[in-house]
Write an enzyme that holds these catalytic residues in place. Structure first.
Site, PDB file in Angstrom:
ATOM      1  N   ALA A 293      54.067   4.521 -22.171  1.00  0.00           N
ATOM      2  CA  ALA A 293      54.641   4.454 -23.520  1.00  0.00           C
ATOM      3  C   ALA A 293      54.006   3.308 -24.304  1.00  0.00           C
ATOM      4  CB  ALA A 293      56.156   4.269 -23.427  1.00  0.00           C
ATOM      5  N   CYS A 414      45.377  -5.627 -23.242  1.00  0.00           N
ATOM      6  CA  CYS A 414      44.992  -6.020 -24.603  1.00  0.00           C
ATOM      7  C   CYS A 414      45.006  -7.549 -24.685  1.00  0.00           C
ATOM      8  CB  CYS A 414      45.892  -5.391 -25.651  1.00  0.00           C
ATOM      9  SG  CYS A 414      47.660  -5.723 -25.464  1.00  0.00           S
TER      10      CYS A 414
END
Length: 476
Positions: A293, A414
């Site tokens: 998700a 990230c």
């Protein structure tokens, strides 16, 4: 309060800032779109401020969103300026009631970063402070913001001196560029002062967003560009990925147009697209996406299966998985996507090694996406890395059990921090002798391949979000 849409916008900004500071999710606060969510937000504004105001016009939503993000980015610097022009104890600002503090930050930001005329800033701030805060708040806002405006006009704004030892210099740079001191020290040790300044400048710049044309619904990049042109949205073609377009301004118009709801495109950074390139899913593959998700990578993987194969999207958050499932239906890949609500560390029961490819996009500090997630710089601490790296190791140890012999495991973040990136891979390989690191060749641009053979993007160098990915091969 009389109908004044400028004042309405400021009121929404102030309440959003309060929600973020009190722990509200930055993305949830900023990215509410659609009439229903806007109506709910206006009810929240009314309850917070204690009085009714007209609804925010949809055309003002973009400016509100950008202003909130800008104030969050520059919070440390704004607080320094306000505190130093305050005649009283500099700590007095920290003790102010939350609403007044946000009104002052808003006013200072408009004066210093947006260069709004002083008379307009002071007038609107005084009105809002008088209406929403205690007696005398408007008088204080008037005095402080006029003082800030006066210092700006005379070029006498307080600025910390970058002098002394490295620690003192880091403190000054952290204030000037509005970052935590520990981040500045960490980056100057690694990159040097000049590159650290470039990184902080990137983090403080309004970001662009990328859209991926969804081939699964028959939408090509040219089709998407045609729609963006009709909407008068500014864009450039991605130089990195053939299905991607960079939106330089006008994202709110895209959100309101229905293109995303129709499944014709999705918001996805190019760094995320490059991770999928590295995974290289093929028609017929069984792919497991751990920590899937909100699902951008799952949907991209599914579109590349060309109707043959399966993506199992795993996540611990049931509500976000439902959103992923809904998105898969809109994107035309619901037949290829199954969702599984479980902690990826506990997924394996009995049979192992079934998947051709496994993606672990691990929870991380997010220090590669600070231009888009301005709040993360204030939420992360140096101490949080120990907890995060422990979780990343556990997730890697769980994910590797899902890979068949000869299959591929891609680990991505990230983050630009070695602790979460190459250090985790080195540690994993030491624990798991049946995996090897497969150096990248043509999967990503050569300039984004680290000396270890991993994907690594640095925002100020490569012009996209900071990210990392390693391709691990299960020995046959």
């Amino acid at each position: 309060m009389k109908e004044n849409y400028s004042l309405v916008s400021l009121a929404v900004v102030v309440v959003r800032l309060m929600r973020i500071e009190m722990g509200g999710a930055f993305s949830d606060v900023l990215n509410g779109d659609g009439e229903d969510r806007l109506d709910k937000e206006m009810e929240y504004v009314k309850r917070t401020l204690g009085f009714s105001i007209p609804s925010l016009r949809p055309e003002n939503l973009k400016l509100v969103t950008e202003e909130v993000a800008g104030i969050v980015r520059w919070k440390k610097y704004l607080d320094y300026v306000i505190s130093n022009v305050y005649d009283k104890d500099q700590n007095e600002f920290e003790r102010m009631e939350p609403i007044l503090k946000q009104v002052l930050r808003l006013g200072a930001y408009e004066l210093l970063k947006l260069e709004v005329p002083a008379y307009a800033v002071v007038n609107e701030a005084v009105k809002l402070a008088n209406a929403a805060s205690r007696a005398g708040a408007g008088k204080l806002a008037n005095a402080l913001l006029r003082a800030v405006a006066s210092h700006k006009e005379k070029n006498t704004l307080p600025v910390p001196e970058v002098t002394g030892n490295l620690r003192s210099q880091a403190r000054a740079l952290a204030t000037i560029h509005s970052h935590p001191v520990w981040m500045v020290r960490r980056w100057t040790d690694r990159y040097g002062t000049e590159d650290t300044l470039k990184l902080m400048e990137w983090n403080n710049t309004r970001p662009f967003y990328a859209l991926r044309a969804n081939n699964a619904t028959g939408t090509s990049r040219d089709d998407l560009i045609e729609q963006l042109t009709k909407l008068e949205v500014s864009y450039v073609k991605s130089p990195l990925l053939k299905d991607f377009v960079r939106v330089t301004s006008g994202l709110q118009e895209v959100l309101r147009s229905g293109l995303i709801q129709q499944g014709r495109c999705t918001v996805q950074d190019e760094s995320g697209g490059l991770v999928v390139e590295l995974l290289d899913p093929q028609p017929g593959d069984l792919v497991i996406d751990c920590c899937a998700a909100p699902g951008g990578k799952s949907l991209y993987i599914a579109s590349r299966l060309k109707g043959k194969g399966k993506v199992i999207a795993v996540d611990i958050n049931k509500a976000r998985l439902q959103l992923l499932k809904d998105s898969a239906k809109k994107a035309g890949v619901s037949e290829q996507v199954s969702v599984y609500n479980v902690d990826a560390r506990d997924m394996i029961r009995g049979k192992t090694g079934l998947a051709d490819r496994v993606l672990l996009d691990a929870p991380c500090s997010g220090l590669g996406v600070l231009s888009k997630r301005a709040d993360l710089r204030w939420r992360r601490t140096l101490e949080s890395f120990e907890e995060l790296t422990k979780l990343q190791d556990e997730l890697l140890d769980g994910a590797c059990k899902m890979v068949r012999p000869g299959g591929v495991l891609v680990y991505s973040t990230c983050s630009i921090e070695p602790d979460e990136n190459i250090d985790r891979i080195t540690s994993f390989l030491a624990r798991n002798q049946n995996f090897i690191l497969e150096p990248l060749e043509r999967e990503v641009p050569r300039e984004m391949v680290s000396r270890e053979g991993c994907f690594y993007s640095l925002p100020y160098t490569h012009g996209i979000d900071g990210a990392f990915a390693a391709k691990l091969r299960h020995k046959a």
